[in-house]
Structures are given as C-alpha cells and as structure tokens.
Design an enzyme around this catalytic site. Structure first.
Site, mmCIF file in Angstrom:
data_model
loop_
_atom_site.group_PDB
_atom_site.id
_atom_site.type_symbol
_atom_site.label_atom_id
_atom_site.label_comp_id
_atom_site.label_asym_id
_atom_site.label_seq_id
_atom_site.Cartn_x
_atom_site.Cartn_y
_atom_site.Cartn_z
ATOM 1 N N GLU A 17 0.845 -1.197 0.000
ATOM 2 C CA GLU A 17 0.000 0.000 0.000
ATOM 3 C C GLU A 17 0.880 1.247 0.000
ATOM 4 O OE1 GLU A 17 -3.430 2.037 2.889
ATOM 5 O OE2 GLU A 17 -2.035 0.548 3.689
ATOM 6 N N LYS A 68 -9.698 2.125 -2.671
ATOM 7 C CA LYS A 68 -10.114 1.650 -1.353
ATOM 8 C C LYS A 68 -11.468 2.232 -0.986
ATOM 9 C CE LYS A 68 -8.485 1.295 3.441
ATOM 10 N NZ LYS A 68 -7.431 1.674 4.409
ATOM 11 N N CYS A 97 -5.355 -2.780 3.002
ATOM 12 C CA CYS A 97 -5.108 -2.654 4.431
ATOM 13 C C CYS A 97 -6.252 -3.253 5.241
ATOM 14 C CB CYS A 97 -4.850 -1.191 4.781
ATOM 15 S SG CYS A 97 -4.148 -0.939 6.431
#
Length: 536
Positions: free
Chosen positions: A285, A362, A415
């Site tokens: 990430e 995301k 994440c």
C-alpha cells in the site's frame, strides 16, 4: 475439602467481586489473541468466569456492567497497538493515542455487555439456556459490530483458533461470527458441568448432551491436522514476487529518500540470475509517491519521485516488471479545476509499455486515518488525521474483481478492509485470488500479527488464496485453506518468490455470506429460549 465445596467457595468469591473478576476475565481473553495466541487455555478460563458471573448477576444492571467491564479490559489490551499510530503524527500528542484506545474500547465494550444482558434474561438461572443464549447473542453482536457506524470487527473471537486443527474450516459454512458463537459452546458446557456437579442437573436432557457432544467434537478437531484440501498448483499458475521493502513509518514521508526507497523496491523485484522474470510483482500500500494518472497540473508531478510525468513514472515501473505486471499501491487525485479536492487510496496494475491494466480504489476508509469525521467541528480544536496531509481520501465503489491480461482475476482489499467478513469479494464476479496490500508500520508489535490472522480468515471463508504485501511486515502468501505458505516477518527487507496457489470452488459462505452466521446465532438463541421450558 471436597471438590464440590471448593467449587462452592470459588463461586462465592467470584460473586462477591463481580466487576474485578470481569475485568480480569477480559484480560485473560485478550491474552489469547495474536501475538500471544498460543495461550488458548486463558480465554477459556476467562469466558467460564464471565459466564458464571453473568448467570448469577443480581439483575439486568449488574449483568450489563459485568459484560461491559469484561469488554473494556479485553479491548483496551487487545487494541493497544492503535496508540502506536499517534507517535508518527507530530501535530497531536502521543498521550492522545492512549485516550483514543480507551474511548474506542468504551464503545466496543457495549457489544459483549448486550450479549451478557440478553443471555442473563434468557437464562434466568438456568445454565443450559444461558449458555446457548450467550453463544447466539455473541454471534449476533459480533456481526453488528462489523457494520454499525462503519464497523470495527477487529479481533473476532474465532481468530483465537485459526492455527488449531481443522476447526477454522467451519468458517466455510457459518463464517467468522458463526465460529465465534460455536466456540463459546465449550465454556458454556464447562459452566453447565460445574453446576451439574453442584446438583443443579444442568447437564441432563438432550440439550445438555448435545452441548457436551459439540464441545468435545470441537476440542478434538483442534488436534486434527489440517487436510491439504487446496488443489495442487499446476504449471498454468503464474509466478509471483511479494516485495516487503521495510520502510518504517518514521522515514516513509521523507522526500529526500524517495529514490532510495524506489531502488530498494526495484532490487527486491528482480528474479535470481538465470531465472525468468516474475509474471506478477506485488508492492505494498502506498509504495510510491508518484501520481500515475495523466492530466494533473504540472506542480503535482514535480513534487514526486520522478518529477516529470505520469507516463514516464509508469514506464519506469513497467521496466521493473520486465514484461510482467507490477501491482502497486499509489494515490490518485480528484481535482476541482486546478484545485485539489480529494484523493483516493488505490491499487493499480502496470503492464508492458507503462499501461494501467486495472485500478481499485479503497472503499472502507479508516476514520481519523484517511479522513477526519466531522472535520468542521474537530479541526478547530486541534484534531487532525493521523496520515499526513489536510485533504481527506474519498471512498471507492466497493469490492470488485480486476481482469488482468493473461492472469487470474484479482480481488483487492487495501489494508484494514480485509477484516470485514463477507465484504471482500464481488460475488457476481468472483476473483481467483485476493490481494491485500497494507502499511502496518503504524501498528507496533501486536497490530500486524492480528491483521495477518484476520486476513487468513477471509481466505478460508471465501476459498481463495491470499497475497499480502506490507511495507514493514508481516507479508505472506496464504493458500485457500488459510495456511501460511511463506511469510516475511516485521523489520525484514526481502521478497517472497513463489507460484500463486489456485482457488477452491466457491464455499457455502462465498455464496450466502454472513446470513449464515446470523441464522446460526438466531438458532442458538432460539435453542436457549426453548430449553427454559425444561424443569431445572
């Protein structure tokens, strides 16, 4: 002194100090989570103590307080890693991190408190009814915790047993939350057996025998070696490299070292001498500061690593992959004219010639990390995001599968998105594997270990292999059985070179999601209510 009298004296002491014992029970349960997860006996003791206190609570108020104090200490200890994140934000004091952990735990403790209150009402002194009701309500409250107020399902009870035999495979049928409820039948049976020895006849009847049989079966399954149910990889599966550069959060935003970081990532991405390039290379990430989208004002590109253009930055990434795909975390910007209006935390695949072959943004953002809730209220009193910058991230559309040219379809969860059971896969377009890039450099020692265990649970639920690339660890390659095939521990700059494992056929959970857990929890509650009709 007989065993029965010893039990009686212990029970009297527990009931005389209910809140102190509840707090200690919460600490015992927290000690079972990663990285102390091998201490599986401690959570069992903690839950037996908690359930004993709740069964004998003097009223609804005391039952709620017992459950709440238990939850408070469990979450404060288990979530201590959150405080570490505040050490990397100069605009807020470090001590505020501990306040944040406490306040979050005050809220999260409401869920075990509600489960305890409901079970007390169902049981009304009947151990079997209480045990079934508590297991069912815990299942339902864990599920609600996973989505209410954006959700925070961290450390579900079922993560305690992911390394214990074949028991975790139950998640393929009843999901993470269902397995949590199933596990609570074991301390529930212990509670019933304890009261049965004292003459309460708590274990008699078909319900008690069924509870005992289920508990013994679960205990036995924890010692059965995992079956190798994942199909054997063939030569058709792509070769991959999972790169962990070990770039700590204390230096990650230093622009004078961007080129050094890129060189480290590129070096770790290269095959051994004489070997063919990897088909896919996975970076973590936010691995690069470069903007990879064309059309931004020139000043944005000048502030990044390459300092020229998105096209040249993409070409440099393509050169690293040597004809394969480089899949990396980055950022895209959202502009209002020439003014920066927002950003997206993305994962993008770069193919030959520097072409973007698919992008995921995301969707489940971290409050106070990627956006500041109630910014107009909180910013004037000095609160800010933990991640550097004044612009909030905007959410993407949710789970989607990326069709990569010549490669298996990829599902992406960035994440902490990976901890949301039932929300990681586009069910209408099932991927062949999951990619979980992350930056766990924020979260001390406990956070990365807990994060990996929860990511593995998604692999088991969905029957999909998992690729996990992090900046500082723990990176891993996980098969569709949830087994870690290879891993890079925290503080290591290295790579995993392997063949991507194949997926399993869709599991029952992959088809129906958390409705299975909700149904299982409701059946346990119904069983508890029904058992009240039997004489004590």
């Amino acid at each position: 002194m007989t065993i029965s009298s010893q039990f009686a004296q212990a029970g009297q002491w527990l009931r005389a100090h209910p809140l102190i014992v509840a707090a200690l029970a919460g600490l015992l349960v927290a000690e079972g989570f990663a990285p102390q997860y091998r201490l599986i006996l401690l959570p069992l003791i903690g839950f037996v103590a908690l359930m004993h206190l709740l069964l004998h609570a003097s009223g609804a108020r005391q039952a709620f307080l017992i459950g709440w104090v238990f939850g408070l200490t469990q979450f404060v200890l288990g979530l201590n890693w959150i405080a570490t994140a505040f050490t990397y934000q100069a605009e807020m004091p470090v001590w505020l991190g501990y306040i944040a952990v406490l306040l979050l735990s005050v809220y999260l403790a409401v869920y075990p408190a509600l489960a305890g209150l409901g079970a007390w009402w169902i049981g009304r002194g009947r151990p079997l009814a209480f045990a079934l009701g508590f297991a069912g309500l815990w299942t339902l409250t864990e599920w609600v915790r996973g989505w209410l107020f954006t959700g925070f399902p961290w450390n579900p009870l079922s993560s305690l047993v992911i390394d214990h035999g074949i028991l975790p495979h139950a998640m393929r049928w009843i999901g993470t939350y269902g397995l949590s409820g199933l596990l609570l039948l074991v301390p529930g049976f212990c509670l019933c057996a304890l009261h049965g020895r004292r003459g309460d006849h708590a274990v008699g009847g078909k319900g008690g025998w069924a509870l005992g049989a289920a508990s013994l079966a679960m205990i036995a399954s924890m010692f059965v070696p995992k079956q190798l149910g994942t199909p054997v990889a063939t030569g058709d599966q792509p070769t991959i490299a999972i790169v962990q550069p070990n770039i700590g959060q204390d230096i990650a935003n230093d622009p004078t070292r961007y080129e050094e970081f890129f060189a480290r990532l590129a070096r770790l991405s290269q095959p051994a001498p004489g070997q063919a390039p990897f088909d896919m290379v996975f970076w973590p990430e936010g691995a690069i500061p470069d903007y990879l989208e064309d059309g931004y004002p020139r000043r944005f590109y000048q502030a990044t690593t390459y300092g020229a253009s998105a096209r040249l930055a993409r070409t440099r990434l393509a050169d690293v992959a040597r004809g394969g795909l480089l899949i990396t975390g980055a950022q895209d910007l959202e502009l209002n004219g020439d003014r920066l209006a927002g950003a997206r935390n993305i994962v993008t695949a770069i193919g030959p010639g520097g072409r973007r072959r698919g992008t995921y943004a995301k969707a489940h953002l971290v409050p106070y990390g990627e956006y500041l809730p109630m910014r107009g209220l909180l910013e004037p009193i000095g609160l800010s995001r933990l991640v550097a910058g004044d612009i909030d991230f905007d959410p993407g559309p949710g789970p989607r599968s990326l069709a990569l040219p010549g490669m298996p379809k990829m599902g992406v969860q960035v994440c902490y998105e990976i901890v949301f059971s039932g929300h990681v896969v586009d069910r209408a377009n099932r991927p062949d594997f999951l990619f979980n890039p992350s930056n766990d450099g924020w979260f001390g020692v406990w956070g990365p270990a807990q994060h990996l265990r929860q990511a593995r649970m998604r692999a088991i639920e969905e029957g999909l292999p998992l690729v996990r690339a992090t900046t500082t660890g723990i990176s891993a390659l996980v098969d569709a059985d949830g087994r870690v095939l290879d891993r890079l521990d925290s503080g290591t700059a290295a790579r995993i070179a392997a063949t991507l494992p194949p997926p399993l056929p869709p599991t029952l959970f992959a088809r129906f999601g958390n409705w299975l857990a909700v149904l299982f929890g409701a059946l346990l509650v119904a069983g508890g209510i029904a058992s009240r009709r039997r004489p004590r």
